[in-house]
Write a protein that holds these residues in place. Sequence first.
Motif, short mmCIF file in Angstrom:
data_model
loop_
_atom_site.label_atom_id
_atom_site.label_comp_id
_atom_site.label_asym_id
_atom_site.label_seq_id
_atom_site.Cartn_x
_atom_site.Cartn_y
_atom_site.Cartn_z
N GLY A 1 0.82 -1.20 0.00
CA GLY A 1 0.00 0.00 0.00
C GLY A 1 0.86 1.25 0.00
N ARG A 2 0.25 2.41 -0.29
CA ARG A 2 0.97 3.68 -0.27
C ARG A 2 0.00 4.80 0.09
N GLY A 3 0.55 6.01 0.24
CA GLY A 3 -0.28 7.18 0.48
C GLY A 3 -0.47 7.47 1.96
N ASN A 4 -1.03 8.64 2.23
CA ASN A 4 -1.36 9.05 3.59
C ASN A 4 -2.88 9.10 3.73
N SER A 5 -3.49 10.24 3.43
CA SER A 5 -4.96 10.30 3.49
C SER A 5 -5.58 9.38 2.45
N THR A 6 -4.91 9.20 1.31
CA THR A 6 -5.48 8.35 0.27
C THR A 6 -5.50 6.88 0.67
N TRP A 7 -4.57 6.46 1.55
CA TRP A 7 -4.58 5.07 1.98
C TRP A 7 -5.80 4.76 2.84
N ASN A 8 -6.37 5.77 3.45
CA ASN A 8 -7.55 5.57 4.29
C ASN A 8 -8.86 5.61 3.50
N ALA A 9 -8.77 5.88 2.21
CA ALA A 9 -9.97 5.89 1.35
C ALA A 9 -10.38 4.46 1.02
N PRO A 10 -11.63 4.25 0.61
CA PRO A 10 -12.07 2.89 0.26
C PRO A 10 -11.27 2.26 -0.88
N LYS A 11 -10.94 3.07 -1.89
CA LYS A 11 -10.15 2.60 -3.03
C LYS A 11 -8.68 2.88 -2.72
N LYS A 12 -7.87 1.83 -2.65
CA LYS A 12 -6.50 1.96 -2.17
C LYS A 12 -5.49 2.20 -3.29
N PRO A 13 -4.49 3.06 -3.04
CA PRO A 13 -3.36 3.20 -3.96
C PRO A 13 -2.24 2.23 -3.57
N TYR A 14 -1.35 1.93 -4.52
CA TYR A 14 -0.31 0.94 -4.27
C TYR A 14 1.03 1.39 -4.87
N THR A 15 2.09 0.78 -4.36
CA THR A 15 3.42 0.89 -4.97
C THR A 15 3.84 -0.51 -5.40
N ILE A 16 4.36 -0.64 -6.61
CA ILE A 16 4.86 -1.93 -7.09
C ILE A 16 6.35 -1.79 -7.40
N THR A 17 7.09 -2.88 -7.18
CA THR A 17 8.52 -2.90 -7.44
C THR A 17 8.84 -4.17 -8.22
N PHE A 18 9.22 -4.01 -9.49
CA PHE A 18 9.58 -5.16 -10.32
C PHE A 18 10.94 -5.70 -9.90
N GLU A 19 11.18 -6.99 -10.19
CA GLU A 19 12.49 -7.58 -9.89
C GLU A 19 13.58 -6.97 -10.75
N THR A 20 13.24 -6.65 -11.99
CA THR A 20 14.17 -6.01 -12.90
C THR A 20 13.51 -4.78 -13.51
N LYS A 21 14.29 -3.85 -14.01
CA LYS A 21 13.75 -2.63 -14.61
C LYS A 21 12.84 -2.96 -15.79
N GLN A 22 11.70 -2.27 -15.85
CA GLN A 22 10.73 -2.49 -16.91
C GLN A 22 10.35 -1.18 -17.57
N ALA A 23 10.24 -1.22 -18.89
CA ALA A 23 9.68 -0.07 -19.62
C ALA A 23 8.16 -0.22 -19.57
N PHE A 24 7.61 -0.03 -18.40
CA PHE A 24 6.21 -0.34 -18.13
C PHE A 24 5.29 0.53 -18.97
N LEU A 25 4.44 -0.12 -19.76
CA LEU A 25 3.48 0.57 -20.62
C LEU A 25 4.16 1.58 -21.55
N GLY A 26 5.40 1.28 -21.91
CA GLY A 26 6.13 2.13 -22.85
C GLY A 26 6.86 3.29 -22.22
N MET A 27 6.79 3.45 -20.90
CA MET A 27 7.50 4.53 -20.23
C MET A 27 8.95 4.12 -19.97
N ASN A 28 9.77 5.06 -19.53
CA ASN A 28 11.19 4.78 -19.31
C ASN A 28 11.39 3.68 -18.28
N LYS A 29 12.43 2.89 -18.47
CA LYS A 29 12.68 1.73 -17.62
C LYS A 29 12.93 2.12 -16.17
N ALA A 30 12.34 1.37 -15.27
CA ALA A 30 12.55 1.56 -13.83
C ALA A 30 11.95 0.37 -13.11
#
Length: 420
Positions: free
Chosen positions: A105-134
């Motif tokens: 999970g992630r966020g401060n006030s947003t984490w307490n909302a019904p719909k939760k935000p998240y942080t994901i960490t890939f094992e290796t760098k990914q050009a996720f959805l065509g964006m720069n690798k990370a």
Amino acid sequence: ILACSNSQDIAEVSPIAYDTDSVDNPSVPLADEEQLVNDTVQKITPIAYLPLNDTEYPYAGIPRIVIETEKHRQILDRETEIPAKLQVWGENAPESEILDLTIRGRGNSTWNAPKKPYTITFETKQAFLGMNKAKKWVLLANYFDRTLIRNAVAFEIARKTQLEWTPSGKFVEIYLNRKFLGNYYVCEKIQIKENRLNISKNAYLLEFDSHYDEEYKFKSSIRELPINIKNPEIPSEDQQKYIQDYIDTVEKILYANNDSLLIEDYLDLQSFADYLIVYELTQNNEPVHPKSAFMYKDEGKLKAGPVWDFDWGTFNKNKKGMCNQKALWIQKMLLNENFKNILKNNWNQYKKDFSQIPNFIDSLATYIKISNNRNINLWPIETNAKSIIDKDKSFDESIFMMRKVFSNRISELDSIFNNP
């Protein structure tokens, strides 16, 4: 679509779909059966996929992200990194391999909302959805935003300035552990990295935030601004002392009327002017608290940015005048004639480009409209906050209001910046 509607039919091993142009040929002699099998196997291309049941929520014209945590473990907090697998789906089939990652999970006030935000960490760098690798990416829920596009629009505004780096993002729909979660904004995380804020790895990244919750932190000497040290991740005592002394010197110059030093020697006025323009144009007064207000310093002066967090309270027709005059050090900086001139000149330079934003708003609205409608049905905004002025409006009404507020804001700021 390669989909599974019954979870009992799913084996622990990821399902495999096979694509082959081979068919049984009854005319082949029995003696050649072994060779036929070998030839057929060579023509089969296995495609592993995570199961996607989109019977209730069919393709809405944007990418689908399928995530399954280890043993379908729930994500209960913002600290525990849970192993998971992820796959990007298009309309009819997967568009990526199955990728290994962790999710929390992630966020401060947003984490307490019904719909939760998240942080994901890939094992290796990914050009996720065509964006720069990370490796690290943020899944913004935008629960408090009726339009869902406020962050994306603000980032587009920032890109029209000379700010060094602004996060990129893509709209998706997410299925987590075979449950549809609605519309999310997959966004680059604010980091000092080669493909993000590309400065020295030992440079300072500071977050001015009333959620004073990092291990390494301090408060400024005069205004007592809460400052989290985001980079270096583990600063030495000398590094901590250096950046705290630097911030204290900035405040002494601004608030103690020390005429022997000039603020231009310590602050990059260009970046602070652009930063203020973005926050004023979007009517984001989070820096007043402060919350999610970032600054960074490499070998030169302290710079403002990157910009962040525009989902709540922005593009509000009830806000008038300067929103951030009392934020950070802005009130004192506006007494500096050089800063005021830079602010005026930058505004007049960018104004023509800002006029393109309403078309950008319309294009995003068209792109996510189907997804937005199903998202609001799934996650109605349940809050009495007056800052969410469009929470009970239709999507089209909210978009119309946003465009109108933006156009009016252009006119208002034109008067403010050109007639200080």
